[in-house]
Design an enzyme around this catalytic site. Structure first.
Site: not given
Length: 476
Positions: A176, A249, A283, A379
């Site tokens: 997906k 991840e 990231c 983040e």
């Protein structure tokens, strides 16, 4: 009005959602809806899982050479349609066309071809008599059906990172893509479907609820996701109920440690490039800089100059260094970090939206920050680079490691011994020395702590999609 319809790809063909529901797809460069995608529900996921399970019975018995050939043919087919693939990727993400072609398409092809070759070189312990009168050997086998969820920052590349090792190891896939970037993944499935048996690769589109259905489904033996920490925790918790393997991840908050003996100009240029690339939506982006006290002001000035020379623009802008943020929500998130900055923070440039159309944000440099500030700990995932100062190595490593993430880091110094010490002390899955962000297919990519576990790329990434079986034979 949506001009295109993105259907699911199940059992080798395009099919709409069973109940006909759709979701809008927005062009982030304009902020306008340009397509509709299938909003997949339980029936759609069931159909995809059934197709993948059926296809696994034969795909698992193919030889590594046969799987290699299929992956190489897919790579060749993507390369032959590279301009079309890049156009679709850029329309869906807003990325600059030239950069996407030169940077991302190169990796897409290289990484796919790497795993094609890696399929034929899996290694294991030699067969031997570890018990008298008996020979033992190790078999590496595919896991089965793999449920995979990819992010919106690199839709095509992350799809390759997921499907290439899974298929190379003999698994089948139900994937997906992010609800904001389904286009290139569906094109990839269509291209790959011409070189794979029906059901080996399936793509279902939809929202977070669709992703949850994938992970909770009883068929998959692994759930693999690249996404936020929140999503990773949810996936891990859900998978635990069925004892599925999990490959995560997740986010990052990469420290960039610049010592006083570093080449200021080279460091500022390299860090700006690695911090603003893809609008900082990476990231591993170089967005949390730690500079030794004696160099701090000079470095901030050099970095600010680099930021002012960096520009954002739409896909067709050949001078643009990066495109828009992914969505209106992401634009609001990035702007929120700047709006909530503490009084002691200093914004040297940027800090604002660019234009009124699309989701563009200016390259931003912020200094004067403290370790416990929100923008240091969380983040941002935008074109925002923060700068802190440190006193000595001990202070540098404490601040670098003082976040919940552990994905990537870099050190900038002329002292080789110091660089080696830093590579030991930094608690991150990757440590770059005097560079930041390059990746190669042969080396693993993955983090520690809240950045998740499991490896993408390399033979380690391929092994993650296998299971180990001991076979013992009596010699009597």
């Amino acid at each position: 009005m949506a001009g295109q319809a993105f259907d699911n790809f199940i059992d080798g063909r395009r099919v709409p959602a069973v109940d006909g529901r759709t979701l809008d797809v927005v062009d982030p460069a304009t902020g306008e809806v340009y397509a509709a995608q299938a909003l997949s529900g339980k029936s759609d996921v069931d159909n995809a899982m059934t197709a993948a399970a059926r296809a696994f019975r034969d795909w698992r018995r193919t030889t590594p050479a046969q799987r290699q050939t299929a992956l190489l043919r897919i790579a060749d087919a993507i390369e032959a349609r590279a301009e079309e693939v890049v156009r679709v990727e850029c329309e869906n993400t807003g990325k600059p066309v030239a950069l996407t072609h030169s940077e991302e398409m190169t990796m897409v092809l290289d990484h796919l071809r790497f795993f094609a070759g890696a399929a034929r070189v899996l290694e294991g312990r030699a067969a031997a008599e570890y018990l008298a009168g008996h020979t033992s050997m190790i078999r590496r086998e595919p896991l089965g059906v793999c449920a995979q969820v990819t992010p919106w920052n690199y839709p095509l590349l992350m799809a390759i990172w997921k499907i290439a090792p899974a298929l190379a190891a003999g698994n089948t896939v139900v994937l997906k893509p992010s609800e904001t970037t389904p286009a290139s993944t569906l094109l990839l499935a269509e291209i790959a479907g011409k070189h794979l048996p029906a059901g080996v690769l399936n793509v279902v589109t939809g929202d977070r609820g669709t992703g949850r259905l994938l992970v909770e489904h009883p068929v998959p033996q692994m759930a693999s996701i690249t996404g936020s920490v929140r999503a990773g925790v949810e996936v891990a918790g859900s998978a635990a109920q069925d004892l599925k393997r999990v490959h995560l991840e997740l986010g990052g908050k990469a420290p960039v440690v610049v010592f006083a003996d570093a080449d200021v100009a080279a460091a500022a240029e390299g860090i700006a490039a690695a911090g603003f690339f893809n609008a900082g939506q990476d990231c591993t982006a170089a967005t949390r800089v730690l500079v030794q006290e004696g160099l701090h002001d000079e470095f901030v000035a050099a970095l600010t100059e680099q930021a002012r020379g960096t520009r954002t623009g739409p896909p067709g802008d050949t001078d643009a260094d990066y495109g828009p943020l992914n969505s209106a929500d992401q634009l609001a998130k990035v702007a929120g970090f700047i709006d909530r900055l503490p009084d002691h923070a200093v914004v040297h440039c940027g800090g604002s939206r660019v234009g009124e159309r699309g989701f563009f944000y200016a390259p931003t440099v912020v200094s004067g920050l403290r370790q416990d500030d929100e923008i240091v700990q969380d983040e941002v995932f935008g074109p925002v680079i923060t700068v802190q100062s440190f006193t000595d190595e001990e202070d540098a490593y404490a601040k670098a490691n003082g976040v919940r993430y552990g994905l990537a880091s870099s050190v900038w110094t002329a002292d080789h011994a110091r660089a080696m010490r830093a590579s030991i002390e930094l608690d991150f899955g990757t440590v770059w020395l005097n560079t930041h962000i390059p990746l190669v297919a042969e080396m693993p990519h993955g983090g520690f702590k809240h950045s998740g576990y499991g490896k993408d790329l390399s033979m380690y990434g391929l092994e993650d999609y296998t299971r180990i079986k001991h076979v013992m034979s009596s010699l009597g």
